[in-house]
Design a protein around this motif. Structure first.
Motif, PDB file in Angstrom:
ATOM      1  N   ASP A 134       7.129  -0.012   6.081  1.00 50.05           N
ATOM      2  CA  ASP A 134       7.405  -1.442   6.243  1.00 50.05           C
ATOM      3  C   ASP A 134       7.748  -2.142   4.973  1.00 50.05           C
ATOM      4  O   ASP A 134       8.450  -1.836   4.115  1.00 50.05           O
ATOM      5  CB  ASP A 134       5.925  -1.924   7.129  1.00 50.05           C
ATOM      6  N   SER A 135       6.953  -3.570   4.808  1.00 48.56           N
ATOM      7  CA  SER A 135       7.446  -4.276   3.782  1.00 48.56           C
ATOM      8  C   SER A 135       6.756  -4.170   2.398  1.00 48.56           C
ATOM      9  O   SER A 135       6.422  -4.871   1.541  1.00 48.56           O
ATOM     10  CB  SER A 135       7.350  -5.728   4.125  1.00 48.56           C
ATOM     11  N   GLY A 136       5.599  -3.005   2.438  1.00 46.52           N
ATOM     12  CA  GLY A 136       4.587  -2.837   1.500  1.00 46.52           C
ATOM     13  C   GLY A 136       3.283  -3.163   2.010  1.00 46.52           C
ATOM     14  O   GLY A 136       3.195  -3.671   3.278  1.00 46.52           O
ATOM     15  N   ILE A 137       2.056  -2.901   1.114  1.00 48.02           N
ATOM     16  CA  ILE A 137       0.662  -3.704   1.658  1.00 48.02           C
ATOM     17  C   ILE A 137       0.186  -4.410   0.547  1.00 48.02           C
ATOM     18  O   ILE A 137       0.084  -3.705  -0.561  1.00 48.02           O
ATOM     19  CB  ILE A 137       0.008  -2.360   1.987  1.00 48.02           C
ATOM     20  N   GLU A 138      -0.517  -5.549   0.804  1.00 51.55           N
ATOM     21  CA  GLU A 138      -1.338  -6.029  -0.014  1.00 51.55           C
ATOM     22  C   GLU A 138      -2.863  -5.568  -0.192  1.00 51.55           C
ATOM     23  O   GLU A 138      -3.578  -5.555   0.508  1.00 51.55           O
ATOM     24  CB  GLU A 138      -1.573  -7.328   0.250  1.00 51.55           C
ATOM     25  N   ALA A 139      -2.836  -4.496  -1.225  1.00 51.55           N
ATOM     26  CA  ALA A 139      -3.939  -3.527  -1.415  1.00 51.55           C
ATOM     27  C   ALA A 139      -5.261  -4.520  -1.687  1.00 51.55           C
ATOM     28  O   ALA A 139      -6.188  -3.989  -1.135  1.00 51.55           O
ATOM     29  CB  ALA A 139      -3.915  -2.486  -2.257  1.00 51.55           C
ATOM     30  N   SER A 140      -5.192  -5.686  -1.953  1.00 49.90           N
ATOM     31  CA  SER A 140      -6.194  -6.497  -2.358  1.00 49.90           C
ATOM     32  C   SER A 140      -6.936  -7.388  -1.269  1.00 49.90           C
ATOM     33  O   SER A 140      -7.828  -8.158  -1.090  1.00 49.90           O
ATOM     34  CB  SER A 140      -6.027  -7.694  -3.431  1.00 49.90           C
ATOM     35  N   HIS A 141      -6.144  -7.123   0.018  1.00 48.72           N
ATOM     36  CA  HIS A 141      -6.509  -8.298   1.189  1.00 48.72           C
ATOM     37  C   HIS A 141      -7.876  -7.321   1.648  1.00 48.72           C
ATOM     38  O   HIS A 141      -8.346  -6.330   1.372  1.00 48.72           O
ATOM     39  CB  HIS A 141      -5.389  -7.714   2.472  1.00 48.72           C
ATOM     40  N   PRO A 142      -8.752  -8.396   2.160  1.00 49.38           N
ATOM     41  CA  PRO A 142     -10.167  -7.675   2.625  1.00 49.38           C
ATOM     42  C   PRO A 142     -10.160  -6.756   3.454  1.00 49.38           C
ATOM     43  O   PRO A 142     -11.125  -5.959   3.550  1.00 49.38           O
ATOM     44  CB  PRO A 142     -10.824  -9.228   3.269  1.00 49.38           C
ATOM     45  N   ALA A 143      -9.108  -6.587   4.300  1.00 46.46           N
ATOM     46  CA  ALA A 143      -8.986  -5.471   5.323  1.00 46.46           C
ATOM     47  C   ALA A 143      -9.211  -4.040   4.928  1.00 46.46           C
ATOM     48  O   ALA A 143      -9.228  -3.250   5.334  1.00 46.46           O
ATOM     49  CB  ALA A 143      -7.777  -5.658   6.293  1.00 46.46           C
ATOM     50  N   PHE A 144      -8.692  -4.054   3.498  1.00 42.92           N
ATOM     51  CA  PHE A 144      -8.544  -2.790   2.844  1.00 42.92           C
ATOM     52  C   PHE A 144      -9.707  -2.480   1.652  1.00 42.92           C
ATOM     53  O   PHE A 144      -9.652  -1.623   0.841  1.00 42.92           O
ATOM     54  CB  PHE A 144      -7.332  -2.582   2.012  1.00 42.92           C
ATOM     55  N   GLN A 145     -10.945  -3.240   1.801  1.00 43.46           N
ATOM     56  CA  GLN A 145     -11.874  -3.309   0.728  1.00 43.46           C
ATOM     57  C   GLN A 145     -13.038  -2.517   1.136  1.00 43.46           C
ATOM     58  O   GLN A 145     -13.854  -2.914   1.978  1.00 43.46           O
ATOM     59  CB  GLN A 145     -12.337  -4.725   0.184  1.00 43.46           C
ATOM     60  N   ALA A 146     -12.799  -0.945   1.207  1.00 42.02           N
ATOM     61  CA  ALA A 146     -13.717  -0.216   1.967  1.00 42.02           C
ATOM     62  C   ALA A 146     -14.358   0.529   0.492  1.00 42.02           C
ATOM     63  O   ALA A 146     -13.945   1.570   0.307  1.00 42.02           O
ATOM     64  CB  ALA A 146     -13.029   0.784   2.769  1.00 42.02           C
ATOM     65  N   GLY A 147     -15.481  -0.063  -0.134  1.00 43.04           N
ATOM     66  CA  GLY A 147     -16.033   0.592  -1.354  1.00 43.04           C
ATOM     67  C   GLY A 147     -16.478   1.986  -1.210  1.00 43.04           C
ATOM     68  O   GLY A 147     -16.405   2.594  -2.083  1.00 43.04           O
ATOM     69  N   ASP A 148     -16.742   2.201  -0.112  1.00 46.73           N
ATOM     70  CA  ASP A 148     -17.329   3.790   0.065  1.00 46.73           C
ATOM     71  C   ASP A 148     -16.197   4.591   0.335  1.00 46.73           C
ATOM     72  O   ASP A 148     -16.751   5.987   0.295  1.00 46.73           O
ATOM     73  CB  ASP A 148     -18.392   3.762   1.062  1.00 46.73           C
ATOM     74  N   MET A 149     -15.017   4.634   0.481  1.00 46.21           N
ATOM     75  CA  MET A 149     -13.844   5.214   0.733  1.00 46.21           C
ATOM     76  C   MET A 149     -13.372   5.935  -0.720  1.00 46.21           C
ATOM     77  O   MET A 149     -13.186   4.949  -1.593  1.00 46.21           O
ATOM     78  CB  MET A 149     -12.678   4.738   1.707  1.00 46.21           C
ATOM     79  N   LYS A 150     -12.942   7.126  -0.832  1.00 49.03           N
ATOM     80  CA  LYS A 150     -12.390   7.763  -1.797  1.00 49.03           C
ATOM     81  C   LYS A 150     -11.148   8.329  -1.575  1.00 49.03           C
ATOM     82  O   LYS A 150     -10.926   9.183  -0.577  1.00 49.03           O
ATOM     83  CB  LYS A 150     -13.132   8.737  -2.538  1.00 49.03           C
ATOM     84  N   ALA A 151     -10.184   8.248  -2.395  1.00 48.73           N
ATOM     85  CA  ALA A 151      -8.786   8.844  -2.360  1.00 48.73           C
ATOM     86  C   ALA A 151      -8.771  10.181  -2.251  1.00 48.73           C
ATOM     87  O   ALA A 151      -9.711  10.841  -3.064  1.00 48.73           O
ATOM     88  CB  ALA A 151      -7.731   8.542  -3.164  1.00 48.73           C
ATOM     89  N   PRO A 152      -8.417  11.113  -1.149  1.00 46.01           N
ATOM     90  CA  PRO A 152      -8.549  12.809  -1.285  1.00 46.01           C
ATOM     91  C   PRO A 152      -7.965  12.878  -2.703  1.00 46.01           C
ATOM     92  O   PRO A 152      -7.071  12.472  -3.359  1.00 46.01           O
ATOM     93  CB  PRO A 152      -7.694  12.889  -0.076  1.00 46.01           C
ATOM     94  N   GLU A 153      -8.316  14.326  -2.918  1.00 45.06           N
ATOM     95  CA  GLU A 153      -7.553  14.899  -4.100  1.00 45.06           C
ATOM     96  C   GLU A 153      -6.115  15.079  -3.974  1.00 45.06           C
ATOM     97  O   GLU A 153      -5.485  15.271  -2.892  1.00 45.06           O
ATOM     98  CB  GLU A 153      -8.074  16.502  -3.943  1.00 45.06           C
ATOM     99  N   GLY A 154      -5.388  14.768  -5.260  1.00 39.84           N
ATOM    100  CA  GLY A 154      -3.758  14.822  -5.130  1.00 39.84           C
ATOM    101  C   GLY A 154      -3.476  13.154  -5.044  1.00 39.84           C
ATOM    102  O   GLY A 154      -2.285  12.948  -5.338  1.00 39.84           O
ATOM    103  N   PHE A 155      -4.145  12.506  -4.715  1.00 37.74           N
ATOM    104  CA  PHE A 155      -4.046  10.941  -4.495  1.00 37.74           C
ATOM    105  C   PHE A 155      -4.643  10.109  -5.570  1.00 37.74           C
ATOM    106  O   PHE A 155      -5.581  10.373  -6.055  1.00 37.74           O
ATOM    107  CB  PHE A 155      -4.266  10.380  -3.338  1.00 37.74           C
ATOM    108  N   PRO A 156      -4.207   8.863  -5.917  1.00 36.50           N
ATOM    109  CA  PRO A 156      -2.930   8.190  -5.212  1.00 36.50           C
ATOM    110  C   PRO A 156      -1.547   8.588  -5.738  1.00 36.50           C
ATOM    111  O   PRO A 156      -1.550   9.355  -6.664  1.00 36.50           O
ATOM    112  CB  PRO A 156      -3.309   6.669  -5.782  1.00 36.50           C
TER     113      PRO A 156
END
Length: 293
Positions: A134-156
């Motif tokens: 799509d047009s990208g994602i604003e990662a700082s938006h409150p919808a994406f603030q999940a402090g307990d989620m960690k990126a899987p191995e090999g990411f970002p």
């Protein structure tokens, strides 16, 4: 001057599916990355075509090898037809343009019933990777603030190192394809200047948060999100091209995304047998990827 050069050979996903479907099924083949060796074969075939295209004055911007077998090239319009004479080339055509679209069908999705099956809203989407093309994602938006989620191995994962600032434990990919659009774009980053991609990502996988009209959540709040920016800066690139879409689809499959979302469309139809983008979507679905258009 932007063209799609479709090649004769089948893409890697089709080659892998034909070899593995009887033994394990297409989804099993994808889970084991059974297409990787076939991608190398497609690369080798594309290299020959790339050299011939460059000899005719084309600038090869990229290659699609998993969901489709094609090169993305820039070439003077009066020289484009000459590419069709290269051995192994099936079709040469200008890249079409697409605009952003999004339709609502919430009652059909039975979201609350799905949450119950998943063990509750706080588990919905767990372990799933969703690509928002799509047009990208604003990662700082409150919808994406999940402090307990960690990126899987090999990411970002990003196309440019600076775009790591547009990732998080929730948004695990930030890739931009504005170089495949019609006009120069002042921002090559994966930032969302429009909000459409951010909205689509929120609907798909936003976490519970308070918005202007109350508390709101996405459908799969525990899912990871991949941002694949194919629409550029307003006033410069308000539409995208199938060159960008094909590359984004290919990269999303290579990144291991389970779901691809394309909230967009074009005014220019073509016959299905001539439509490389439609074929790429079919190939992705045949390999076990869920594609939402």
């Amino acid at each position: 001057g932007l063209y799609i050069v479709e090649l004769e050979g089948p893409p890697a996903l089709r080659r892998a599916a034909e070899e593995t479907r009887q033994a394990r099924g297409a989804r099993g083949a994808r889970a084991e990355r059974g297409w990787s060796k076939f991608a190398a074969a497609v690369d080798s075939e594309q290299e020959r075509s790339r050299l011939h295209a460059e000899a005719r004055g084309a600038r090869v911007l990229g290659g699609i090898r998993l969901a489709a077998n094609a090169l993305i090239v820039e070439i003077d319009d009066d020289q484009a037809a000459s590419l069709a004479s290269i051995a192994g080339v099936k079709r040469v055509r200008p890249a079409r343009e697409y605009r952003m679209t999004m339709d609502a069908a919430l009652p059909l999705h039975k979201v609350r019933e799905a949450w119950e099956l998943a063990g509750g809203e706080n588990r919905a989407g767990e372990g799933v990777k969703i690509a928002i093309i799509d047009s990208g994602i604003e990662a700082s938006h409150p919808a994406f603030q999940a402090g307990d989620m960690k990126a899987p191995e090999g990411f970002p994962r990003t196309n440019f190192s600076l775009d790591e600032a547009n990732t998080s434990g929730k948004v695990i990919v930030a890739r931009s394809y504005v170089d495949y659009l019609r006009y120069f774009d002042p921002d090559r980053s994966a930032r969302d200047h429009i909000g459409h991609g951010t909205a689509a990502a929120m609907i798909a996988a936003g976490v519970l948060h308070e918005g202007p009209m109350g508390w709101v959540s996405g459908v799969a709040p525990r899912a990871w999100i991949g941002s694949y920016k194919v629409f550029g800066t307003p006033g410069f690139n308000s539409t995208t091209t199938d060159a960008a879409l094909l590359q984004a689809i290919d990269d999303a499959i290579a990144d291991g995304m389970d779901v691809l979302n394309l909230s967009l469309g074009s005014d220019i139809p073509s016959r299905l047998e001539d439509d490389l983008l439609a074929q790429a979507v079919e190939n992705a679905a045949g390999a076990g990827v869920i594609v939402v258009v």
